[in-house]
Enzyme design. Structure first.
Site, PDB file in Angstrom:
ATOM      1  N   SER A 134      -3.181  -7.022 -41.323  1.00 40.88           N
ATOM      2  CA  SER A 134      -2.533  -6.861 -40.043  1.00 40.88           C
ATOM      3  C   SER A 134      -1.496  -7.413 -40.309  1.00 40.88           C
ATOM      4  CB  SER A 134      -3.377  -8.052 -39.595  1.00 40.88           C
ATOM      5  OG  SER A 134      -2.909  -8.107 -38.219  1.00 40.88           O
ATOM      6  N   LYS A 160      -2.318  -2.162 -39.164  1.00 44.22           N
ATOM      7  CA  LYS A 160      -2.692  -2.590 -37.681  1.00 44.22           C
ATOM      8  C   LYS A 160      -1.384  -3.403 -37.269  1.00 44.22           C
ATOM      9  CE  LYS A 160      -5.464  -6.432 -36.761  1.00 44.22           C
ATOM     10  NZ  LYS A 160      -7.146  -7.044 -36.437  1.00 44.22           N
ATOM     11  N   LYS A 162       0.059  -5.748 -33.860  1.00 42.07           N
ATOM     12  CA  LYS A 162      -0.087  -5.753 -33.478  1.00 42.07           C
ATOM     13  C   LYS A 162       0.816  -5.902 -32.343  1.00 42.07           C
ATOM     14  CE  LYS A 162      -2.524  -9.625 -35.473  1.00 42.07           C
ATOM     15  NZ  LYS A 162      -4.074  -9.472 -34.337  1.00 42.07           N
ATOM     16  N   ASP A 188      -3.751  -4.211 -32.290  1.00 37.41           N
ATOM     17  CA  ASP A 188      -4.865  -4.985 -31.908  1.00 37.41           C
ATOM     18  C   ASP A 188      -3.481  -5.987 -30.752  1.00 37.41           C
ATOM     19  OD1 ASP A 188      -6.459  -7.128 -31.502  1.00 37.41           O
ATOM     20  OD2 ASP A 188      -5.912  -7.764 -33.187  1.00 37.41           O
ATOM     21  N   GLU A 213      -7.224  -2.439 -30.193  1.00 35.16           N
ATOM     22  CA  GLU A 213      -8.263  -4.112 -30.547  1.00 35.16           C
ATOM     23  C   GLU A 213      -8.175  -4.726 -29.451  1.00 35.16           C
ATOM     24  OE1 GLU A 213      -8.126  -5.876 -34.738  1.00 35.16           O
ATOM     25  OE2 GLU A 213      -8.765  -7.551 -34.251  1.00 35.16           O
ATOM     26  N   ASP A 238     -12.446  -8.090 -30.330  1.00 37.96           N
ATOM     27  CA  ASP A 238     -12.671  -8.995 -31.315  1.00 37.96           C
ATOM     28  C   ASP A 238     -13.111  -9.897 -30.342  1.00 37.96           C
ATOM     29  OD1 ASP A 238     -11.790 -10.760 -32.969  1.00 37.96           O
ATOM     30  OD2 ASP A 238      -9.791 -10.472 -33.665  1.00 37.96           O
ATOM     31  N   LYS A 262     -15.557 -10.853 -37.550  1.00 33.26           N
ATOM     32  CA  LYS A 262     -15.664 -11.828 -37.672  1.00 33.26           C
ATOM     33  C   LYS A 262     -16.769 -13.039 -37.975  1.00 33.26           C
ATOM     34  CE  LYS A 262     -10.607 -11.386 -36.708  1.00 33.26           C
ATOM     35  NZ  LYS A 262      -9.937 -12.048 -35.120  1.00 33.26           N
ATOM     36  N   GLY A 290     -10.151 -10.502 -39.782  1.00 33.70           N
ATOM     37  CA  GLY A 290     -10.084 -11.773 -40.609  1.00 33.70           C
ATOM     38  C   GLY A 290      -8.971 -12.336 -40.404  1.00 33.70           C
TER      39      GLY A 290
HETATM   40  O1  OSB Z   1      -7.578 -11.105 -33.723  1.00 30.30           O
HETATM   41  O2  OSB Z   1      -7.675 -10.151 -36.070  1.00 30.30           O
HETATM   42  C1  OSB Z   1      -6.557 -11.028 -34.882  1.00 30.30           C
HETATM   43  C2  OSB Z   1      -5.538 -13.590 -37.353  1.00 30.30           C
HETATM   44  C3  OSB Z   1      -5.917 -14.311 -37.284  1.00 30.30           C
HETATM   45  C4  OSB Z   1      -6.610 -14.584 -35.703  1.00 30.30           C
HETATM   46  C5  OSB Z   1      -6.558 -13.577 -35.553  1.00 30.30           C
HETATM   47  C6  OSB Z   1      -6.137 -12.923 -36.030  1.00 30.30           C
HETATM   48  C7  OSB Z   1      -5.739 -12.486 -36.903  1.00 30.30           C
HETATM   49  C8  OSB Z   1      -5.320 -10.834 -37.647  1.00 30.30           C
HETATM   50  C9  OSB Z   1      -5.349 -11.224 -39.518  1.00 30.30           C
HETATM   51  O3  OSB Z   1      -5.121  -9.735 -37.128  1.00 30.30           O
HETATM   52  C10 OSB Z   1      -6.610 -11.421 -39.834  1.00 30.30           C
HETATM   53  C11 OSB Z   1      -6.445 -11.453 -41.770  1.00 30.30           C
HETATM   54  O4  OSB Z   1      -5.289 -10.588 -42.087  1.00 30.30           O
HETATM   55  O5  OSB Z   1      -6.727 -12.260 -42.078  1.00 30.30           O
HETATM   56 MG    MG Z   2      -8.190  -8.698 -33.295  1.00 31.20          MG
END
Ligand code: OSB
Ligand code: MG
Length: 367
Positions: A134, A160, A162, A188, A213, A238, A262, A290
């Site tokens: 991510s 991914k 953001k 995302d 996402e 999510d 998650k 994650g």
């Molecule tokens: O939205 O998936 C998410 C990290 C913290 C809170 C929300 C998210 C995320 C990530 C990173 O996208 C996921 C990771 O690498 O642990």
């Molecule tokens: Mg997410």
């Protein structure tokens, strides 16, 4: 099994680089670890709550408080197993990340005592899983392209990005142009858009994304269903999915065709497996998300990601994507994959010296 006591331990984990999302910037991970002590074995778990209630309503101080004040006192005094923890905590609403940590620590202790791995216990069908990464919001497109290039070179099989309003179509276009159509790419939004943005989000359809996402607000299931009908990019949820019941509702509404599972968000690995089973029965793909976990949380997530319905690469990245020094032996990517821990329970333990160094406080609660 009987619980002797529970240790709540706070650790401060600096991230290797700031992680920016539509809801905020993270530079240090303030993590709450749970250690359950029983006469037979100890169990470890990581509470995924972040320092501020931005991703969801939970936050790390709140999780510690609800554990010490309500959840730990409600745990069964004897014959404790993960199912019994779930039942005992059921009367308390919400606080799923706090509940997940307690349930997982008990599950880990039980499995360590019986010598079974979490992966095997959950029904894993693989011993290694493909990993995605991510990538946070950056200050510029060249900076983003450098970051993506590094991850692609390291072997990550899926990227991914953001996104948020003002950082969406152009970064996606730039990454597609630079890395080609073969790159597995998804985005995302962490709930940064509203349905009014549907025509704008439809511009992302041109880039052959695996999924988008959580484009809309956490509680906007009906609007996600409307949006899904207007996009060719599959919608993945999510934040909106906090339980198997939510997953069932989302599927029947047509709010998503993919779910990011998650375990922390849904209250633990048992509920996560229920969502996996439900989605598998309905032909809905799932992948393991994650929360910037240390090796403790990562180990357990890898066990879940090895279940047969996890058909898309997850955000289960290697330790060094997050931390210079992890609290466990580091998880190191090999050909774009991570090994699923095979030892008893979650299969890893904190390295004592590292743990001592990063600990900011500990609290012992006798059962
Ligand atoms: O939205 O998936 C998410 C990290 C913290 C809170 C929300 C998210 C995320 C990530 C990173 O996208 C996921 C990771 O690498 O642990
Ligand atoms: Mg997410």
């Amino acid at each position: 099994m009987k619980i002797t006591g529970i240790e709540l331990r706070r650790i401060a984990m600096p991230l290797v680089s700031p992680f920016r999302t539509s809801f905020g910037v993270e530079t240090d991970r303030d993590v709450l670890l749970v250690r359950v002590v029983t006469p037979d074995a100890e169990g470890w778990a990581e509470c995924s709550a972040m320092s501020e209630p931005r991703y969801s309503a939970e936050y790390v101080d709140g999780a510690a408080e609800v554990m010490r004040r309500f959840l730990i006192p409600a745990l069964p005094k004897k014959d404790v197993d993960a199912q019994a923890v779930g039942r005992a905590l059921e009367p308390f609403t919400g606080h799923r990340m706090a509940k997940a940590a307690l349930e997982t620590a008990v599950l880990d202790a039980r499995l360590r005592a019986s010598g079974e791995s979490l992966a095997r216990h959950l029904g894993a069908s693989r011993d290694r899983v493909p990993c995605g990464v991510s990538v946070g919001i950056m200050d510029s497109i060249p900076e983003l392209l450098d970051a993506v290039a590094r991850y692609v070179d390291e072997g990550y099989v899926r990227i991914k990005l953001k996104i948020e309003p003002g950082w969406d179509v152009e970064p996606v276009r730039a990454v597609r142009e630079r890395f080609g159509d073969g790159l597995l790419l998804q985005v995302d939004a962490n709930a940064a858009y509203t349905l009014v943005d549907a025509p704008h989000l439809a511009r992302l359809d041109a880039f052959g994304l695996l999924l988008i996402e959580q484009p809309l607000a956490n509680d906007d299931m009906v609007q996600h269903a409307r949006l899904a009908r207007r996009l060719t990019t599959p919608v993945c949820l999510d934040e909106s999915i906090e339980s198997a019941a939510d997953a069932a509702a989302a599927i029947s509404l047509g709010a998503c065709s993919i779910i990011n599972v998650k375990p922390a968000r849904v209250g633990g690995y048992l509920e996560a497996r229920r969502i996996h089973d439900l989605c598998r029965a309905h032909g809905v793909a799932v992948w393991c998300g994650g929360m910037l976990e240390t090796g403790i949380g990562r180990a357990a997530n890898l066990a879940l990601a090895a279940l047969p319905g996890f058909t898309l690469p997850g955000d289960t990245s290697g330790s060094h994507r997050y931390f210079a020094t992890d609290v466990t032996e580091p998880f190191v990517l090999d050909g774009g994959h991570l090994d699923v821990p095979a030892g008893p329970g979650i299969g890893v333990s904190p390295v004592p010296d590292v743990l001592a160094e990063v600990t900011t406080s500990t609290e012992w609660i006798s059962a």
